[in-house]
Design a protein around this motif. Structure first.
Motif, mmCIF file in Angstrom:
data_model
loop_
_atom_site.group_PDB
_atom_site.id
_atom_site.type_symbol
_atom_site.label_atom_id
_atom_site.label_comp_id
_atom_site.label_asym_id
_atom_site.label_seq_id
_atom_site.Cartn_x
_atom_site.Cartn_y
_atom_site.Cartn_z
ATOM 1 N N PHE A 139 0.829 -1.387 -0.123
ATOM 2 C CA PHE A 139 -0.435 0.279 -0.166
ATOM 3 C C PHE A 139 0.303 1.004 0.442
ATOM 4 O O PHE A 139 1.844 1.785 1.184
ATOM 5 N N PHE A 140 0.662 2.041 -1.449
ATOM 6 C CA PHE A 140 0.976 3.799 -1.079
ATOM 7 C C PHE A 140 0.173 4.666 -0.358
ATOM 8 O O PHE A 140 -1.144 4.728 -0.947
ATOM 9 N N ILE A 141 0.115 5.258 0.415
ATOM 10 C CA ILE A 141 -0.284 6.263 0.512
ATOM 11 C C ILE A 141 -0.279 7.388 0.181
ATOM 12 O O ILE A 141 0.784 8.205 0.720
ATOM 13 N N GLY A 142 -1.082 8.284 -0.845
ATOM 14 C CA GLY A 142 -0.618 9.351 -1.746
ATOM 15 C C GLY A 142 -1.752 9.889 -1.257
ATOM 16 O O GLY A 142 -1.650 10.681 0.144
ATOM 17 N N SER A 143 -2.213 11.159 -2.308
ATOM 18 C CA SER A 143 -3.008 12.363 -1.540
ATOM 19 C C SER A 143 -3.623 12.424 -2.550
ATOM 20 O O SER A 143 -2.954 12.096 -3.903
ATOM 21 N N VAL A 144 -4.922 13.705 -2.889
ATOM 22 C CA VAL A 144 -5.459 13.813 -3.657
ATOM 23 C C VAL A 144 -4.903 15.060 -4.488
ATOM 24 O O VAL A 144 -4.226 15.512 -5.398
ATOM 25 N N ALA A 145 -3.655 15.338 -3.795
ATOM 26 C CA ALA A 145 -2.183 16.449 -3.840
ATOM 27 C C ALA A 145 -1.476 15.567 -5.395
ATOM 28 O O ALA A 145 -0.637 16.227 -5.861
ATOM 29 N N GLY A 146 -1.742 13.715 -5.019
ATOM 30 C CA GLY A 146 -0.946 13.524 -6.194
ATOM 31 C C GLY A 146 -1.803 13.779 -7.750
ATOM 32 O O GLY A 146 -1.130 13.031 -8.506
ATOM 33 N N HIS A 147 -3.098 14.003 -7.923
ATOM 34 C CA HIS A 147 -4.389 14.755 -8.983
ATOM 35 C C HIS A 147 -3.969 15.942 -9.197
ATOM 36 O O HIS A 147 -4.646 16.224 -10.296
ATOM 37 N N GLN A 148 -4.302 16.504 -8.447
ATOM 38 C CA GLN A 148 -4.002 18.597 -8.220
ATOM 39 C C GLN A 148 -3.462 19.184 -7.529
ATOM 40 O O GLN A 148 -3.684 19.051 -6.474
ATOM 41 N N ALA A 149 -2.999 19.958 -8.162
ATOM 42 C CA ALA A 149 -1.785 20.684 -7.681
ATOM 43 C C ALA A 149 -2.551 22.497 -7.112
ATOM 44 O O ALA A 149 -3.598 22.255 -7.999
ATOM 45 N N TYR A 150 -1.604 22.931 -6.542
ATOM 46 C CA TYR A 150 -2.829 23.555 -5.665
ATOM 47 C C TYR A 150 -1.066 24.757 -5.273
ATOM 48 O O TYR A 150 -0.369 24.031 -4.940
ATOM 49 N N ALA A 167 3.818 4.410 -7.286
ATOM 50 C CA ALA A 167 2.435 3.066 -7.265
ATOM 51 C C ALA A 167 3.021 2.474 -8.497
ATOM 52 O O ALA A 167 2.238 1.189 -9.054
ATOM 53 N N GLN A 168 2.024 2.915 -9.830
ATOM 54 C CA GLN A 168 1.919 3.046 -11.430
ATOM 55 C C GLN A 168 2.824 1.684 -11.402
ATOM 56 O O GLN A 168 2.344 0.525 -12.083
ATOM 57 N N SER A 169 4.478 2.704 -11.937
ATOM 58 C CA SER A 169 5.295 1.939 -12.303
ATOM 59 C C SER A 169 5.733 0.469 -11.210
ATOM 60 O O SER A 169 5.919 -1.129 -11.935
ATOM 61 N N LEU A 170 5.501 0.117 -9.714
ATOM 62 C CA LEU A 170 5.478 -0.684 -9.494
ATOM 63 C C LEU A 170 4.108 -1.860 -9.603
ATOM 64 O O LEU A 170 4.376 -2.906 -10.226
ATOM 65 N N ARG A 171 3.423 -1.567 -10.086
ATOM 66 C CA ARG A 171 1.902 -2.527 -10.433
ATOM 67 C C ARG A 171 2.856 -2.846 -11.322
ATOM 68 O O ARG A 171 2.110 -4.454 -11.801
ATOM 69 N N LEU A 172 3.300 -2.547 -12.357
ATOM 70 C CA LEU A 172 3.493 -3.321 -13.664
ATOM 71 C C LEU A 172 4.472 -3.617 -13.468
ATOM 72 O O LEU A 172 4.293 -5.154 -14.206
ATOM 73 N N GLU A 173 5.710 -3.356 -12.499
ATOM 74 C CA GLU A 173 6.733 -4.286 -12.668
ATOM 75 C C GLU A 173 6.786 -5.801 -11.877
ATOM 76 O O GLU A 173 7.288 -6.822 -11.468
ATOM 77 N N VAL A 174 5.648 -5.778 -11.020
ATOM 78 C CA VAL A 174 5.238 -7.289 -9.885
ATOM 79 C C VAL A 174 4.124 -8.181 -10.876
ATOM 80 O O VAL A 174 3.827 -8.564 -10.321
ATOM 81 N N CYS A 175 4.005 -7.321 -11.699
ATOM 82 C CA CYS A 175 2.462 -8.224 -12.283
ATOM 83 C C CYS A 175 2.822 -9.216 -12.760
ATOM 84 O O CYS A 175 3.688 -10.005 -13.436
ATOM 85 N N GLY A 176 2.157 -10.590 -12.475
ATOM 86 C CA GLY A 176 2.477 -11.578 -12.410
ATOM 87 C C GLY A 176 2.691 -12.266 -11.557
ATOM 88 O O GLY A 176 3.265 -13.532 -11.224
ATOM 89 N N GLU A 177 3.501 -11.522 -10.654
ATOM 90 C CA GLU A 177 3.603 -12.270 -9.053
ATOM 91 C C GLU A 177 2.438 -11.882 -8.485
ATOM 92 O O GLU A 177 1.013 -11.458 -8.611
ATOM 93 N N PRO A 178 2.250 -13.252 -7.129
ATOM 94 C CA PRO A 178 0.946 -12.637 -6.393
ATOM 95 C C PRO A 178 1.502 -11.627 -5.412
ATOM 96 O O PRO A 178 1.365 -11.663 -4.302
ATOM 97 N N ILE A 179 1.608 -10.716 -6.010
ATOM 98 C CA ILE A 179 1.662 -9.367 -5.088
ATOM 99 C C ILE A 179 0.716 -8.142 -5.823
ATOM 100 O O ILE A 179 0.932 -8.307 -6.610
ATOM 101 N N ARG A 180 0.061 -7.919 -4.462
ATOM 102 C CA ARG A 180 -0.794 -7.162 -4.986
ATOM 103 C C ARG A 180 -0.465 -5.439 -4.898
ATOM 104 O O ARG A 180 0.621 -5.323 -3.816
ATOM 105 N N VAL A 181 -0.492 -4.208 -5.462
ATOM 106 C CA VAL A 181 -0.551 -2.973 -5.010
ATOM 107 C C VAL A 181 -2.084 -1.532 -5.131
ATOM 108 O O VAL A 181 -2.226 -1.285 -6.282
#
Length: 255
Positions: A139-150, A167-181
């Motif tokens: 689990f990454f703990i992001g923020s709405v600040a990661g979607h909208q600047a202010y 988070a998006q990169s890791l999701r791709l990198e472990v795709c195929g492994e039994p690890i969720r992101v």
């Protein structure tokens, strides 16, 4: 294969989202490795939850800005608890509300080293234990600040955009492994966040005046739900805001 009682490592577990997640997952029977710079707080929490729920706990000091501190904490936690299954890279902060060109080095470095570098170091140290276990969830703990600047949040927003990218990169990198992101990206939540950012308790309280913000428990419930879903289901990104918040800078406040 998913264990009946996963072992969950949480950074920044002394307060806010981290402490709330520890409490909720302990009630679900998860074993916990809790880390923070304020080690006396996480030790007290670990002792409380072990006694209340009959789970195994480990508490330790960790400063996610420093590689040696992270590596030591993760290794000691895995050894004490017999492995790791879930990482909650929660440690993070905002410091100040400076315009980009006014941001002091101290605040710049605190946000980038904790919010970006600290997350990389936590996952780098923890991922081998998830792979060894044969099942995991990060689990990454992001923020709405990661979607909208202010305005006044340039560096903090940049750091949370970085969390989203990682988070998006890791999701791709472990795709195929039994690890969720999963990235859980909250909006306004009343924790110690604004107290740390503004360094003034009265100003921090004013951030939430006239509206109902999220609580730490609300965000913890999002983590619990994502974790509880069947293994073939991965919630990549979960944006959660209070009903009174329409965007990063639109908030309905009652008179």
């Amino acid at each position: 294969m998913r264990p009946d009682h996963p072992i969950v490592l949480i950074t920044g577990a002394s307060s806010g989202f981290g402490a709330a997640t520890a409490r909720l997952l302990a009630a679900q029977g998860c074993h916990l490795a809790l880390g923070a710079r304020r080690v006396e707080r996480v030790q007290a929490l670990a002792d409380e939850l072990a006694k209340a729920h009959g789970i195994r706990t480990f508490a330790g000091a960790v400063d996610t800005r420093h590689t040696a501190s992270v590596d030591t904490f993760v290794a000691e936690a895995a050894e004490a608890l017999g492995g790791l299954h879930v990482l909650v890279a929660n440690a993070g902060l905002a410091s100040g509300t400076f315009k980009l060109w006014e941001t002091p080095d101290e605040d710049l470095e605190a946000m980038m080293r904790t919010n970006v570098e600290g997350v990389v170091k936590t996952i780098r140290a923890g991922l081998p234990h998830l792979r060894k276990a044969g099942w995991g969830h990060i689990f990454f703990i992001g923020s709405v600040a990661g979607h909208q600047a202010y305005e006044g949040g340039g560096v903090y927003c940049a750091s949370k955009h970085g969390v989203k990218a990682m988070a998006q990169s890791l999701r791709l990198e472990v795709c195929g492994e039994p690890i969720r992101v999963t990235s859980v990206d909250p909006g306004l939540a009343e924790t110690e966040f604004s107290n740390v950012r503004l360094k003034d308790d009265s100003k921090a309280k004013a951030v939430y005046q006239g509206m109902t913000p999220l609580s730490g428990g609300d965000v913890a419930e999002c983590i619990r739900w994502c974790l509880a879903l069947p293994d073939h289901v991965n919630i990549d990104e979960l944006i959660v805001k209070p009903t009174d918040q329409g965007s990063a800078f639109k908030v309905h406040r009652k008179a």
